[in-house]
Each structure stands twice: as C-alpha cells, then as structure tokens.
Design a protein around this motif. Sequence first.
Motif, mmCIF file in Angstrom:
data_model
loop_
_atom_site.group_PDB
_atom_site.id
_atom_site.type_symbol
_atom_site.label_atom_id
_atom_site.label_comp_id
_atom_site.label_asym_id
_atom_site.label_seq_id
_atom_site.Cartn_x
_atom_site.Cartn_y
_atom_site.Cartn_z
ATOM 1 N N VAL A 5 31.541 33.730 42.569
ATOM 2 C CA VAL A 5 32.924 34.200 42.527
ATOM 3 C C VAL A 5 33.330 34.574 43.945
ATOM 4 N N ALA A 6 34.627 34.533 44.208
ATOM 5 C CA ALA A 6 35.169 34.985 45.482
ATOM 6 C C ALA A 6 35.648 36.422 45.308
ATOM 7 N N VAL A 7 35.301 37.286 46.244
ATOM 8 C CA VAL A 7 35.618 38.719 46.145
ATOM 9 C C VAL A 7 36.413 39.150 47.363
ATOM 10 N N TYR A 8 37.457 39.950 47.109
ATOM 11 C CA TYR A 8 38.278 40.511 48.193
ATOM 12 C C TYR A 8 38.143 42.029 48.174
ATOM 13 N N HIS A 9 37.891 42.604 49.345
ATOM 14 C CA HIS A 9 37.827 44.057 49.459
ATOM 15 C C HIS A 9 38.238 44.478 50.861
ATOM 16 N N ARG A 10 39.259 45.288 50.938
ATOM 17 C CA ARG A 10 39.737 45.859 52.205
ATOM 18 C C ARG A 10 39.898 44.804 53.300
ATOM 19 N N GLY A 11 40.564 43.741 52.934
ATOM 20 C CA GLY A 11 40.899 42.728 53.924
ATOM 21 C C GLY A 11 39.821 41.716 54.221
ATOM 22 N N TYR A 57 49.199 40.508 49.033
ATOM 23 C CA TYR A 57 48.223 39.749 49.816
ATOM 24 C C TYR A 57 46.784 39.993 49.353
ATOM 25 N N ASP A 58 46.583 40.920 48.408
ATOM 26 C CA ASP A 58 45.224 41.245 47.972
ATOM 27 C C ASP A 58 44.852 40.595 46.646
ATOM 28 N N ARG A 59 45.577 39.579 46.238
ATOM 29 C CA ARG A 59 45.237 38.719 45.103
ATOM 30 C C ARG A 59 45.299 37.275 45.612
ATOM 31 N N TRP A 60 44.568 36.384 44.969
ATOM 32 C CA TRP A 60 44.696 34.962 45.307
ATOM 33 C C TRP A 60 45.437 34.322 44.142
ATOM 34 N N PHE A 61 46.770 34.266 44.248
ATOM 35 C CA PHE A 61 47.607 33.896 43.113
ATOM 36 C C PHE A 61 47.429 32.444 42.673
ATOM 37 N N ASP A 62 46.780 31.614 43.494
ATOM 38 C CA ASP A 62 46.562 30.211 43.129
ATOM 39 C C ASP A 62 45.406 30.024 42.151
ATOM 40 N N LYS A 63 44.490 30.971 42.059
ATOM 41 C CA LYS A 63 43.352 30.821 41.159
ATOM 42 C C LYS A 63 43.816 30.866 39.699
ATOM 43 N N SER A 64 43.068 30.207 38.828
ATOM 44 C CA SER A 64 43.436 30.194 37.399
ATOM 45 C C SER A 64 43.611 31.613 36.880
ATOM 46 N N PHE A 65 42.750 32.522 37.317
ATOM 47 C CA PHE A 65 42.992 33.944 37.067
ATOM 48 C C PHE A 65 42.209 34.769 38.084
ATOM 49 N N SER A 66 42.747 35.937 38.386
ATOM 50 C CA SER A 66 42.107 36.875 39.310
ATOM 51 C C SER A 66 41.862 38.182 38.578
ATOM 52 N N VAL A 67 40.651 38.692 38.658
ATOM 53 C CA VAL A 67 40.301 39.972 38.044
ATOM 54 C C VAL A 67 40.479 41.077 39.082
ATOM 55 N N VAL A 68 41.089 42.160 38.665
ATOM 56 C CA VAL A 68 41.299 43.305 39.552
ATOM 57 C C VAL A 68 40.529 44.494 38.978
ATOM 58 N N VAL A 69 39.647 45.076 39.790
ATOM 59 C CA VAL A 69 38.897 46.275 39.388
ATOM 60 C C VAL A 69 39.279 47.398 40.337
ATOM 61 N N TYR A 70 39.802 48.478 39.774
ATOM 62 C CA TYR A 70 40.322 49.575 40.594
ATOM 63 C C TYR A 70 39.237 50.608 40.915
ATOM 64 N N ASN A 99 38.966 53.675 40.268
ATOM 65 C CA ASN A 99 38.596 54.586 39.184
ATOM 66 C C ASN A 99 37.992 53.869 37.977
ATOM 67 N N GLY A 100 37.675 52.577 38.116
ATOM 68 C CA GLY A 100 37.033 51.834 37.041
ATOM 69 C C GLY A 100 37.981 51.101 36.119
ATOM 70 N N LYS A 101 39.275 51.330 36.259
ATOM 71 C CA LYS A 101 40.242 50.578 35.451
ATOM 72 C C LYS A 101 40.241 49.124 35.914
ATOM 73 N N ASN A 102 40.566 48.190 35.016
ATOM 74 C CA ASN A 102 40.621 46.797 35.430
ATOM 75 C C ASN A 102 41.833 46.091 34.830
ATOM 76 N N GLY A 103 41.965 44.819 35.101
ATOM 77 C CA GLY A 103 43.072 44.004 34.616
ATOM 78 C C GLY A 103 42.958 42.632 35.236
ATOM 79 N N LEU A 104 43.898 41.760 34.909
ATOM 80 C CA LEU A 104 43.867 40.424 35.508
ATOM 81 C C LEU A 104 45.266 39.912 35.774
ATOM 82 N N ASN A 105 45.328 38.965 36.709
ATOM 83 C CA ASN A 105 46.560 38.246 37.025
ATOM 84 C C ASN A 105 46.256 36.770 36.816
ATOM 85 N N ALA A 106 47.077 36.078 36.005
ATOM 86 C CA ALA A 106 46.794 34.688 35.641
ATOM 87 C C ALA A 106 47.879 33.750 36.143
ATOM 88 N N GLU A 107 47.446 32.616 36.676
ATOM 89 C CA GLU A 107 48.359 31.539 37.063
ATOM 90 C C GLU A 107 48.753 30.793 35.790
#
Length: 780
Positions: A334-340, A449-462, A464-472
């Motif tokens: 998986v590709a991971v983004y953290h603090r730039g 800029y902290d999501r890769w909106f082109d991916k089929s879906f991106s998982v976001v983990v906050y 405080n442990g909360k999560n969610g996703l953004n889907a193309e």
Amino acid sequence: MAEAHQAVAFQFTITPEGIDLHLSYQALNQIYLSGLRSWKKRISRIKNGVIKGVYPASPSSWLFVVIAILATMYMQSDPSMGLIAKIREHLPPSLSLSAQGQKVLSVLLFSTLLWMSLILALRFCLKLLLSYHRWMFELHGRISTKTKVWATLVRLLSSRKPLLYSYQTSLPHLPVPSIKDTLERYLESVKPLLDEAGFQRMTRLAAGFEKSLGNRLQKYLKLKALWATNYVSDWWEEYVYLRSRSPIMVNSNYYGMDFLYVTPTANQAARAGNTITALFLYRRKVNREELNPSRIPGTVIPLCAAQCERMFNTTRTPGEETDVLQHWQDSEFVAVYHRGRYFRLWVYRAGRLLSPREIQYQIQRILDDTSLPSPGEEKLGALTAGNRTPWAQVRKQFFSSGVNKRSLDCIEKAAFFVTLDDQEEGMMGENPSVNLDRYAKSLLHGKCYDRWFDKSFSVVVYKNGKNGLNAEHSWADAPIVAHLWEFTLATDTFHLGYTADGNCRGEIEHSLPPPQRLSWNIPLQVQTQVSESLAVAQALADDVDSHVFPFREFGKGRIKKMKMSPDSFVQLALQLAYYRDRGTFCLTYEASMTRLFREGRTETVRSCSNESCEFVLALEAGEDREHCRKLFRKAAEKHQNLYRLAMTGSGIDRHLFCLYVVSKYLGVESPFLKEVLSEPWRLSTSQTPVQQMELFDLVNHPEYISLGGGFGPVADDGYGVSYIIMGEEMINFHVSSKHSCTETDSHKFGSQISQAMMDLMTLLNPDFKEASKANPDKQL
C-alpha cells in the motif's frame, strides 16, 4: 544493513582455489514461498474459472453424465441415436487404441458435448427466469401463481452455492425502452415543475424529436444493445466521469465514515493495522470469489458483481482529453502518506500476509520517522485534486521516467492509498455536531493535498484512531464500496479485535525491513502547477457546506408499522423539506441501481412527481388530515413504482443520455435532448444501503452504528443528501451545499428534514406527537 544483506540470495568471491559461493538459504526460502503463493493463486483462478464457467451445473456433473451414458451403452441401448457411432467413424486412425478404447473415447466425447449442451440450456433457462421482473410490481401477500412458479424455478437453478461471479453470464442484458414510453414518462416527470406554457413547449419539442430524429437515434442504440454487454455503462463511465475535466475531489469522489459512537482503539497505528488487514482479507475473498453474490434483499435474485473486479490495485490516470482507469492484477503493498512524506509499505512477506500487529509495527515506524518532505513532495497530491488537464500535462512531462516515475508507479499500483492524518476527528468534544460536520469535510477533501484522489479508494486513519475512506466514483458506485467498508469495520472490531491496551493482536517479526520512503525530484514547473491546482481545490473545498446529523426519533421499524416503504417515507420528507426551504419544487435525483442486468450501474428515480407535489401542497395548505393521508400514500406508491421501473430498465435518464451520445457521434443537434441534459438537479439524493447486517450484533452492541457516507453538492444552488437507515430506530443524514449560494444552508435544510420527518409521522400516527413530547430530542 541487515535487511540489505538478506535481500541478496547469494554472494561469491573469486579466490586462487576457485569460486567461493555463499548461498543465503533464508533469501532463497523467501523466493520459494513467494513463488508458491503466486502459483497457488493461478491454480485458484483456473479452478474458479471452471466452477463458474459451468454454473448452474457443477464440474462433477460431467462424471455423472459420462457414467449414465456408459451404463446405457452397457445395457445395449444407444441414447445418442447413432451419434456415438458417427463420432467413432470420424476418429483419426490410431494403432494404440483398441476397438473398445475407441468406443469409450467416442462415449466420452459425446458425453462431454451433451454435458456442455445441458449447461448452455440451464444457463439460458436461468437467464430467461432472471429476465422476469413482474414479481417486483406485485403487492405483498398477493403473489400470482405465475410468480410463485417462477420463484420456485429460480431457487432450483440457484440451489448450488455460487461463487462471486457465477451469475455473470446468466444475467440478462439491459433492455432499450421505447422512445414513446421514455418521452411519456419524461413529460410526466417535468409537469409539476413547469407552468402551462412551458409544459406545452416541452411537449411540442418531445413530439418533434419522436417523429424525426428520435427514431433514427433509437436504431443505432438498439444496434449497440445487440452488440454490447450493456448499452449504457461504458458511455456512462466515459462521458460522465472520465471525460470530465473539472476536479474529481468534491465533484465526484464521495466518502464513508466510521462508527458514530465507538472508536475501537485510540492508537492510530493499531487502528491502521487492523483496517489494512481487514481490507486485504476482503481482497482475498474477492480474488478467490469467496464472497456471496449480492442479491435483492429477501430474495434469491442475484445482482451483477462486475464492479468488484476493479476495487483494488486500480487508479484513474489523467489524460488531456479523457482519463483512463488502470487496473493491475495484484499488488502486495500500500502507499502511505504522513506529514508530507510518501512511503511504500509491503504487507506480504514470502507470500504471507503480515499479522495486524506487524502492520501496526510498520505503521508506527512511519509515524516515528522524523525526516522532512523533499522539496515539492508535501503538497504533491494536490495535482489529483485540481483540474484534470494540467495534471495530465505535468504527469506526461515530468513523471514519465526516472525517480518520479518509479515513485508514482508505487502509488498508482498500490492496492489502495492510506493517509495517516495528524488531526483528531469524530463525534467528540463540547460541540459534537460541529465536529461531525468537520469530520465529513475532512473525509471529502481533507487539506486538498493529503489524499490521492485518483486511487480507487483512500483510507484515512486519524490521530485519535477514528477512520474513514474517500472513494473515486468512475470505477464503481457507492453500494460496492459500502459493502467493502461494512466488512472492514466489522472485521476490524469483532474478528481481529485489540488487546486490553489497544494494540493489534498477533506476533511481530522484528527483522521486517522498514517501509520504503519514496523519492522525488520535483522541479519548479511542477511546484508551480501544484500551487495552482491547490488553489483551485482549496476554493472548491472552502465552498462546501457540510452537515451530518443522526435522526433518532424513529427509524424504519416505526415506518414499517405504518405499512410504508422507509425509502419512500424519507423521499417524501425531502420533498416537503425542500418546498419549505425554497418555496418551490425542483428536479430531484435519487440514485437507483440497474444491477439486475449484466454490467448494470445506476438509473435515476425522479422523486419529485405530480403525486408528491399534490401531497405537499395539500399538507402545507392545512387540508383535511384524512385527505392528506390518502395523498401521502398515493405519492409513496407512485415513488415505489418509479423506483421499480428504474431498477427494471424502464428509467428515463440513461436512455435519453445514450440518445444524446449517439446524436453527438452523428453530428446532429437535438434541441429537445440538449435542454433535457442541461436541466439542473437541485436536489440530489442517495440512500447508502446496509447489506450485511449479520456482521453487526446491534441487539447486544447497539453502539456499533455506522454513520454511512456522503458526497458534495451536484448543483451550485442545490443540495446533496445522503442517508443510511441504520437498524430499527435511527436514520443518519449527510447534507451538502455551497456557501457561495445565498439560497442554500445545509444546517437549515437539515432542520427542515428533521421537522418534515416528524410531521409526516405525526400525520400517519397522531399519537406519535404526544409520545415525542414525553421523550424530547436527545442532544448529540
């Protein structure tokens, strides 16, 4: 350096005595195990291909047919009526086969041909049965004999346990409605929205279109329907999604949320570990076709599963005129983004999926990494959030070779994208309602800029442990992603679980190589375009007015007691709320699916009807309660009928859309089609379906309620409304609009929805008003 040495399978040195060879058995073992996993997957695909290829029969039925034919031949009977003898005559002469052997070979060939013919016949019968949709229009408790016989036959042919894609070749093709029927339904849908002069004008345009250009376009469309698997889906994907040059962030992508009340762990790395593991377990089920095919709730009627194929390892790559969906067969990272910074995180080692605890360990390494982003790296994701053409040009010029291409490939070929967000989100603090709204906006666009909106879906983990996703959106519709996310949340919480201190379970292999930091060489021209794309995306994000609220006064349980469809109830409440908000009615979009047909996607239910408008006007005028009830039930039944028509291929908008595409290919102009396709959807609605309630024990754990998901506003002066009917006692709403429009306000409209829901229930059940006074609204 230990990891680097382990990566080398062998070393050798040249000495006076010869070559001294040193093999690394650990590395060779890793190579062997990885290759073994690859071959197991190939064999599994071949096996599944055979099983689903012969469905609704089974591979073992071939042996039954062979034995039956051999038995009849032994009894001096020829069931082939001379065909076996004919086959034997045409066998090539062979010295190695005796006469008896040739006879057996002829029987095997005949049996195989007979078996294949029976499979085709069974598949054809199943396809005919699945083409019958009148059952959907019959009233509950008044099922006709024809439908009862049909249901029995479908169950018989579906009795064998299917794989995920077993029904694909048996699903019927989407039919092309007649021009006459579509135009009649269209005129009926716009009648309450036009004055008399406007309606007469539109009637003349429709009549002129039907007599002249319409029939010509219809012939081309019918020709496509004969040739293509689905006459809508490929054009819908291309022209509605891939050819759009505006940002996909907010305009197209949508989001899904975590549980409303519960966060299983406050440890960010642990939540990411379980979430990633659950997603890969789901991918394994998809690859092995172990998921049960989706069906119409309460029936054995299957839905098309074609959209599942591109769920993972998929990216939308930008083009100057049209984007392209790229799908890779498999990906072990998986590709991971953290603090730039961007990282590649391998989740398989020697063919083994890492344990949740090991993935947590790797995620924690990323969180603990104190390195700074390279120049231009931090906001690189803004390219996927801005306009498509500049991103395509930059990608072609600066990301086609070298280190940039290698790093971009890591992101685009990843199974999915993960963002480790440094914010805390969820229903928390002294003002949980405001925080829910912020949570929705964060998932919809983040910092742009902290999501890769082109991916089929991106998982976001906050944090405080909360999560969610953004889907193309182009590769699939929301129910497919909702099914994935339901499985992920349930598996994360109830199957994988956490230790008492909030960590993932499992053992850790401390020799795991660390996640790989991706390298970039971002020139100033690219950095300039990043800034421009970010400015476009930021303006779009700042304009979004989101409001998320749980409606807890009642749910589908009380609505069903009134013998009412929950979806129709909510849709009529939205019509009442919009009229109170704007003082008028509008063209309303409700998403329906056409997955009863092969490669089906969506159709539009035009929820604003003559009946719904008549009811709203009567209620607002204070007319007799009993009269309003009759109008309400009439409007609800009309909505149900419109929904059924859309599901069964008799909708309006996809047919008109395809006719418009044909007209563009032919280079002809249609004033009627041009006007129809330019009409704004000021109220765009969608229900997030709950498809796997068996995964959630809401009786013993009622707090594990999903918030559902939402999307951005479709029209500049309209509302986007998504809702999820959770359990028996709650409906969660997501409302979006634009701050730049002075006539819309998401919070105000949310209040109108809540009041409309209360008023409709009070209309159906006058005692509810007194009960609600005794039990006032709970505050978030």
